[in-house]
Write an enzyme that holds these catalytic residues in place. Structure first.
Site, PDB file in Angstrom:
ATOM      1  CE  LYS A   1      64.247  52.258  51.352  1.00 28.20           C
ATOM      2  NZ  LYS A   1      63.058  52.597  50.567  1.00 28.20           N
TER       3      LYS A   1
ATOM      4  N   GLY B   1      62.795  49.995  45.076  1.00 30.17           N
ATOM      5  CA  GLY B   1      63.165  48.587  45.236  1.00 30.17           C
ATOM      6  C   GLY B   1      63.981  48.326  46.492  1.00 30.17           C
ATOM      7  CG  LEU B   2      62.786  47.230  50.379  1.00 28.75           C
ATOM      8  CD1 LEU B   2      62.434  45.743  50.540  1.00 28.75           C
ATOM      9  CD2 LEU B   2      63.198  47.802  51.719  1.00 28.75           C
TER      10      LEU B   2
ATOM     11  CB  CYS C   1      57.839  47.283  49.928  1.00 32.18           C
ATOM     12  SG  CYS C   1      58.811  47.876  48.519  1.00 32.18           S
TER      13      CYS C   1
ATOM     14  CG  ASN D   1      54.107  51.634  51.447  1.00 31.18           C
ATOM     15  OD1 ASN D   1      54.577  52.364  50.570  1.00 31.18           O
ATOM     16  ND2 ASN D   1      54.847  50.796  52.135  1.00 31.18           N
TER      17      ASN D   1
HETATM   18  O1  RRO Z   1      61.978  51.148  48.476  1.00 33.60           O
HETATM   19  C1  RRO Z   1      60.876  51.198  47.870  1.00 33.60           C
HETATM   20  O2  RRO Z   1      60.767  50.969  46.673  1.00 33.60           O
HETATM   21  C2  RRO Z   1      59.637  51.502  48.578  1.00 33.60           C
HETATM   22  C3  RRO Z   1      59.247  50.938  49.766  1.00 33.60           C
HETATM   23 BR1  RRO Z   1      60.325  49.796  50.746  1.00 33.60          BR
HETATM   24  C4  RRO Z   1      57.981  51.228  50.303  1.00 33.60           C
HETATM   25  O3  RRO Z   1      57.557  50.753  51.353  1.00 33.60           O
HETATM   26  N1  RRO Z   1      57.176  52.033  49.582  1.00 33.60           N
HETATM   27  C5  RRO Z   1      57.556  52.593  48.437  1.00 33.60           C
HETATM   28  O4  RRO Z   1      56.784  53.348  47.809  1.00 33.60           O
HETATM   29  N2  RRO Z   1      58.798  52.318  47.934  1.00 33.60           N
END
Ligand code: RRO
Length: 396
Positions: free
Chosen positions: A43, A77-78, A138, A208
């Protein structure tokens, strides 16, 4: 047959996981390690652990029909456990046992965070981390525009990272960058113009999710997820054709700039071997599974790989290099080859095949029966009846 290299990282199989679904914990990464996936990708990590956006924050398993990967949308949101969790000695030891390349995804909240995380990776023991995927796309961080869409910032980030890597006095794992989907031909050209200035970029991952999509609950007349006014990144089957175009356009730009040493990894809506085949035909050296991994088990890596192998065998290809990047321009009379015919040899019959079975097998047998066999049987019975009648009457 499916072995490949990505940014010089040797992968035993060109199909592996996308960062995001089922990649947050070491246990989840080890599970991937125990599948047929060609690599283990974490992740996206930030410098410090974070919980991500408020719940509910995703929708997946949207059935787009049997020929497509499920649709998905997320505004996670990572959420992640912080870089040290993914690269501490114990984690690296456990992952090493899986005997697969380990690629760490980074998505720092600032440039300095990214530089700090890279430094930490560079101080890990040699050959425990085999690649880095720097996520510049992201779409779900409040007040943080997507770097891949801001070309000045993209240049600035790559410049700083390039300086850091060039100043590092050790061999560093190959660096890849994950891009957002582009929608205008000028953007493919501009992105590649910037990327090729930096020899530290060894591969590109595209694409992405498509940022800022929305689902609505019409009954309640509200947004279907809580964060960011209901906006999230669209993924899965909805974006397969955008992913194909992004791989193809970036590949073409790299070829015309003479930089075929920069590899492309395709991601977006891959559900079966044919989807992977198409991305490779557009120029991808490897293919990631995101939504498909999310909504199926880790068995999807084996399934997609064996489907891809069958397609290659049927076409007489021994390696993905035999057809990678060989997409031809439109040929008069060509049509989109139906997935049904390409896939018919690949999968066991499921419920979606029932209408076809009905149409092409049961119906013709029924017609045959009504037109030929039924009259013949009736005639035979009648004939036997007549004969019996005749026999009985003549013996009287
Ligand atoms: O964690 C997310 O919300 C997320 C990430 Br980091 C990303 O690169 N792409 C996405 O669709 N969600």
């Amino acid at each position: 047959m499916l072995a490949t290299t990505v940014g010089s990282i040797p992968l035993p199989c060109c199909i592996y996981n996308a960062s995001g679904p089922k990649t947050n914990s070491i246990e989840a990464l080890i599970k991937i390690g125990n599948t047929s996936a060609g690599a283990i990708l974490s992740k996206s990590a930030t410098l410090n652990a974070q919980d991500g956006n408020e719940l509910p924050r995703f929708i997946n398993k949207i059935d787009l029909g049997s020929n497509y990967c499920n649709g998905s949308m997320n505004s996670e949101g990572l959420p992640n456990q912080g870089i040290d969790y993914y690269i501490n000695d114990d984690a690296l030891l456990q992952i090493k046992k899986c005997n697969k390349p380990y690629i760490v995804s980074l998505s720092g909240l600032t440039l300095n965070d990214n530089l700090e995380m890279l430094n930490r990776i560079f101080s890990c023991p040699f050959d425990t981390i085999n690649g880095i995927e720097l996520n510049l796309a992201c779409p779900n961080i409040v007040n943080k525009p997507v770097i891949a869409y801001d070309f000045d910032q993209l240049d600035e980030v790559l410049n700083a990272i390039s300086k850091l890597i060039n100043a590092t006095k050790k061999i560093t794992p190959p660096l890849g960058i994950k891009l957002a989907p582009y929608f205008d031909p000028s953007h493919f050209t501009k992105a590649i113009e910037i990327i090729i200035k930096y020899s530290v970029v060894k591969y590109i991952v595209t694409t992405n999710t498509i940022g800022n999509a929305m689902f609505i609950d019409a009954e309640l007349e509200c947004a279907a997820i809580a964060p960011r006014n209901g906006l999230g990144g669209l993924g899965g089957g909805y974006i397969k054709h955008t992913a194909l175009a992004n791989v193809y356009m970036l590949y073409k730009e790299l070829v015309s700039s003479g930089r075929t040493d920069i590899d492309i990894v395709g991601v977006g809506g891959v559900h079966c071997g044919l989807d992977a085949f198409e991305l490779i035909l557009c120029g991808a050296r490897a293919v990631q599974l995101g939504t498909c991994h999310w909504t199926e088990t880790g068995d999807c890596f084996e399934r997609v790989s064996s489907e891809l192998k069958i397609i290659m065998q049927n076409k007489g290809y021994n390696s993905i290099e035999d057809f990678r990047g060989n997409l031809k321009p439109y040929i008069k009379g060509s049509k989109q080859i139906s997935k049904m015919s390409m896939n018919s040899n690949l999968k066991s019959k499921d419920k979606d095949d029932i209408p076809n079975t009905l149409l092409f097998v049961i119906l013709p047998i029924f017609i045959l029966f009504v037109l030929i066999i039924f009259p013949y049987i009736s005639f035979s019975i009648d004939f036997v009846g007549l004969r019996n009648h005749y026999f009985i009457s003549t013996c009287k």
